[in-house]
Design an enzyme around this catalytic site. Structure first.
Site, PDB file in Angstrom:
ATOM      1  N   SER A  51       0.850  -1.184   0.000  1.00 47.24           N
ATOM      2  CA  SER A  51       0.000   0.000   0.000  1.00 47.24           C
ATOM      3  C   SER A  51       0.894   1.245   0.000  1.00 47.24           C
ATOM      4  CB  SER A  51      -0.962  -0.044   1.187  1.00 47.24           C
ATOM      5  OG  SER A  51      -2.000   0.878   1.010  1.00 47.24           O
ATOM      6  N   ASP A  95      -9.607  -4.101  -5.382  1.00 45.04           N
ATOM      7  CA  ASP A  95      -9.116  -3.190  -4.352  1.00 45.04           C
ATOM      8  C   ASP A  95      -9.718  -1.801  -4.581  1.00 45.04           C
ATOM      9  OD1 ASP A  95      -7.698  -1.722  -2.504  1.00 45.04           O
ATOM     10  OD2 ASP A  95      -5.750  -2.531  -3.063  1.00 45.04           O
ATOM     11  N   HIS A 101      -8.228  -5.082  -0.968  1.00 50.50           N
ATOM     12  CA  HIS A 101      -6.975  -4.468  -0.544  1.00 50.50           C
ATOM     13  C   HIS A 101      -6.147  -5.402   0.335  1.00 50.50           C
ATOM     14  CE1 HIS A 101      -4.342  -1.055  -0.048  1.00 50.50           C
ATOM     15  NE2 HIS A 101      -4.403  -1.138   1.264  1.00 50.50           N
TER      16      HIS A 101
END
Length: 722
Positions: free
Chosen positions: A560, A646, A681
């Protein structure tokens, strides 16, 4: 790597971006169209290529999966938590992907010792509340969001996401009959909160930018439309709803990255109006809990008004709302101490727990609450140089023991009960690591790198005790460095497969995280963001200088915002790393932050700056965003892992980045892109699926730096003369 397959080549269909007099042609922006058959075909081709390039690792992946599995107690139970007349716990069963949530009755009102549950043996009086394996049947993806019991324990509300897009459906079950009620609420953000009497549920929904912005009230069993009780119109703010630890108050919190506001309502008056405790003031953050101290009803307020690292104050409940600065309105409970970052409080009838950071480590202190008032906080000693500690699950307001948790890079996750009256710590359970794991075979260490500007950057690392310090060991350096999120030292079962193959594992606690207080965060955000990346490079070079590894054997990993970190560090110093793993990486940050229609963009302006309206921020972000700055240099091998569904970091970012790396890199080893086509995610769902996924990544990491495919014998298995 032995495959001769050619990588997919993404066609170039330039899209022109114009901002602040700057014109940029982006040849791969077309990949953003998720519904374009060419996009899906390209992602599938990338998956096929990644599989072909790693086909020779199939046996290693299988061994790694079995190592993870064989070290894990697959049939296991959590330590029960008491709430009302029940002990609540979860258990896992060998062969099942997900946990089963259960309860069993408390034997007597004075029983505060949780029942000893033996894995694989029936639990007397067990009642299964929710079996996620049943819930997940027929779905490629499954995630449990909220799980909330009514105060009397007769109703269960829970929410599930079966796509990976973080939109959850709430359902309700009557636990006395096992009947599924007709109440079903789709499109929520996951959480669910009960009123005191169990007549109403509160939940949130998101806007088109995936921002939780509305709080709703649902009357159980009613066909009437749910009632909107709060709407957050400022696009910078999230909102959510919950209860105080005392269960006396419903709490709505609204917060941006730098400002917050709290509204409260007595939980036994669910149809009443919420009222603001402290009106929002730009740059002031606060949170609160309800306490009864020496017979006074108080809100204990944790805030940063004139206190960079936060302080704790008290406000009589009947004195809200506050119409002046918090520092003037509150009675000081714990004064601001620079360098000690207060992060949270847990309030009970007889004690206050403080969670804070000092010297890049988590700390917990307890203060008594009695008729005389609030006692002096006493820090709890967990007995290790490097550790992570925190307050665990505690459901009761008045209880004689407080559940805590701790662990370290060598100590498995440990559940403790703190006896309030004596201060004694009772170990209730330590994570079982099978296969003869001995913490004495490993060493953990804290070292400090020197950044370009002279700042000392902490590094936590762990290795086998017999790992050489001559630069020959492979290493994995992990980092994050955003949102004031700290990466704390904790043990990982999959990581043992690296350590036993000679790896050093290190965490770079770079600026932008929260390890060393609010200033540490502030000096790694907005127009100081580049410190995050140069700190990581400094950490890499420090590990080499100390003999822990060498550049060609050092793998950088981040996910991320940590993917942004490793991508930017790779552009800064491609020669410092032997390989890079980037999971759901935020590598096209400028394109994302320029588009307010994309999920969460406006909220992110407080973290990164607003490049849409500020030309200086635009220029600064353009100078570090990984995708914008891929050069014509010899990059080391790169593995990018992403998820099609995501909603936080869109798959298009790593897809574009890998295409550009292939286009420009002069290195011999191409980048790989692996896209999970049914995940969000957090990656794939289910523990076995997650172990397979991690085994896939670990196999690539081991192979790419030439580490042995077979683990070394444990130190305790090697004779003294060996």
């Amino acid at each position: 790597m032995t495959s001769t397959h050619e990588p997919p080549v993404a066609p170039q269909h330039p899209v022109v971006r114009r901002h602040h007099g700057d014109e940029v042609e982006d040849p791969y922006e077309w990949l953003r169209d998720k519904d374009d058959p060419r996009t899906l075909a390209h992602l599938e081709a990338e998956n096929a290529y990644a599989e072909a390039r790693t086909a020779h690792l199939a046996d290693l992946r299988g061994r790694l999966f079995e190592e993870i599995r064989s070290r894990t107690l697959e049939t296991d139970l959590s330590v029960p938590v008491r709430h009302g007349g029940w002990w609540y716990y979860s258990r896992t069963v060998e062969g099942s992907q997900y946990a089963i949530r259960c309860r069993t009755a408390v034997s007597s009102p004075d029983d505060w010792d949780p029942p000893t549950l033996v894995p694989g043996e029936p639990v007397p009086g067990e009642e299964v509340l929710l079996d996620s394996n049943v819930e997940a049947e027929g779905h490629d993806f499954f995630s449990l969001g909220g799980f909330s019991l009514s105060d009397d324990g007769s109703l269960l509300a829970w929410s599930t996401d079966v796509v990976g897009d973080e939109r959850y459906t709430i359902r309700v079950k009557g636990l006395r009959t096992g009947e599924l009620l007709a109440d079903e609420i789709a499109g929520t953000s996951g959480g669910v909160t009960w009123s005191t009497d169990g007549s109403h549920l509160f939940y949130t929904t998101v806007d088109d930018a995936w921002r939780p912005h509305r709080v709703w009230r649902h009357r159980l069993g009613s066909d009437a439309d749910d009632v909107l009780v709060h709407e957050e119109t400022d696009e910078r703010f999230f909102t959510g709803v919950g209860r105080t630890q005392s269960e006396r108050y419903l709490v709505i919190g609204a917060s941006s990255k730098i400002t917050s506001e709290v509204l409260v309502l007595e939980a036994d008056d669910p149809t009443g109006d919420f009222s603001v405790v402290v009106p929002r003031r730009d740059g002031v953050e606060y949170s609160l809990e309800h306490a009864v101290v020496a017979g006074r009803d108080l809100f204990l307020v944790l805030h940063n008004d004139g206190a960079e690292d936060f302080e704790l104050g008290a406000l009589p409940v009947d004195a809200a709302p506050v119409d002046r600065p918090l520092r003037e309105a509150l009675e000081t409970v714990v004064a601001h101490r620079p360098g000690t970052r207060l992060e949270g409080i847990d309030v009970f009838a007889r004690s206050l727990l403080l969670s804070y950071r000092r010297e890049a480590l988590t700390r917990v202190a307890i203060a008594s609450i009695d008729d005389d008032g609030l006692g002096e906080p006493r820090e709890i000693d967990f007995g290790e140089e490097l550790f992570t500690a925190g307050v665990g699950a505690n459901a009761e307001w008045d209880q004689p023991v407080i559940r805590l948790g701790m662990g370290s890079l060598v100590t498995p996750s440990t559940v403790l009960d703190l006896v309030v009256e004596t201060g004694e710590l009772v170990v209730r359970k330590q994570q079982t690591v099978l296969g003869g794991y001995d913490p004495a075979d490993y060493v953990q260490h804290r070292t400090w790198a020197t950044a370009d500007d002279g700042t000392l950057v902490p590094i936590s690392l762990v290795a086998r005790a017999d790992t050489p310090r001559d630069g020959s060991a492979p290493a994995l350096l992990y980092g994050y460095g955003s949102y004031e999120i700290s990466i704390d030292p904790g043990m990982s079962v999959p990581r043992l497969s690296l350590l036993d193959r000679g790896f050093v594992f290190a965490i770079a606690h770079v600026r932008g995280g929260g390890e060393l207080g609010r200033a540490w965060y502030d000096h790694g955000k907005l127009t100081h963001k580049k410190n995050t990346f140069s700190d990581f490079v400094a950490a890499a070079r420090h590990l080499v200088a100390e003999g822990w590894t060498s550049p060609e054997r050092l793998v950088a990993e981040g996910g991320s915002a940590g993917g942004l970190l490793v991508g930017a560090a790779l552009n800064l110093a491609p020669e410092a790393f032997g390989a890079v793993v980037a999971e759901v990486p935020f590598v096209d940050a400028l394109t994302t932050i320029l588009d307010p229609s994309l999920p969460l963009t406006v909220i992110e302006w407080d973290e990164w700056g607003d490049p849409l309206h500020d030309p200086d921020v635009y220029a600064y972000m353009k100078s570090y965003t990984p995708y914008e700055n891929v050069g014509e240099v010899a990059y080391p091998p790169v593995l990018a892992v992403t998820s099609l569904n995501d909603t936080r970091v869109l798959y298009v970012e790593p897809a574009k980045w890998v295409a550009r790396l292939r286009e420009r890199s002069t290195g011999e080893v191409p980048a790989l892109l692996k896209t999970e086509m049914n995940a969000g995610h957090g990656g794939v769902s289910g523990r076995y699926a997650a172990w397979h996924e991690r085994a896939w990544e670990l196999a690539w990491i081991i192979d790419v730096v030439g580490a042995p495919h077979e683990p070394r014998p444990a130190a305790t298995d090697v004779g003294a003369g060996s």
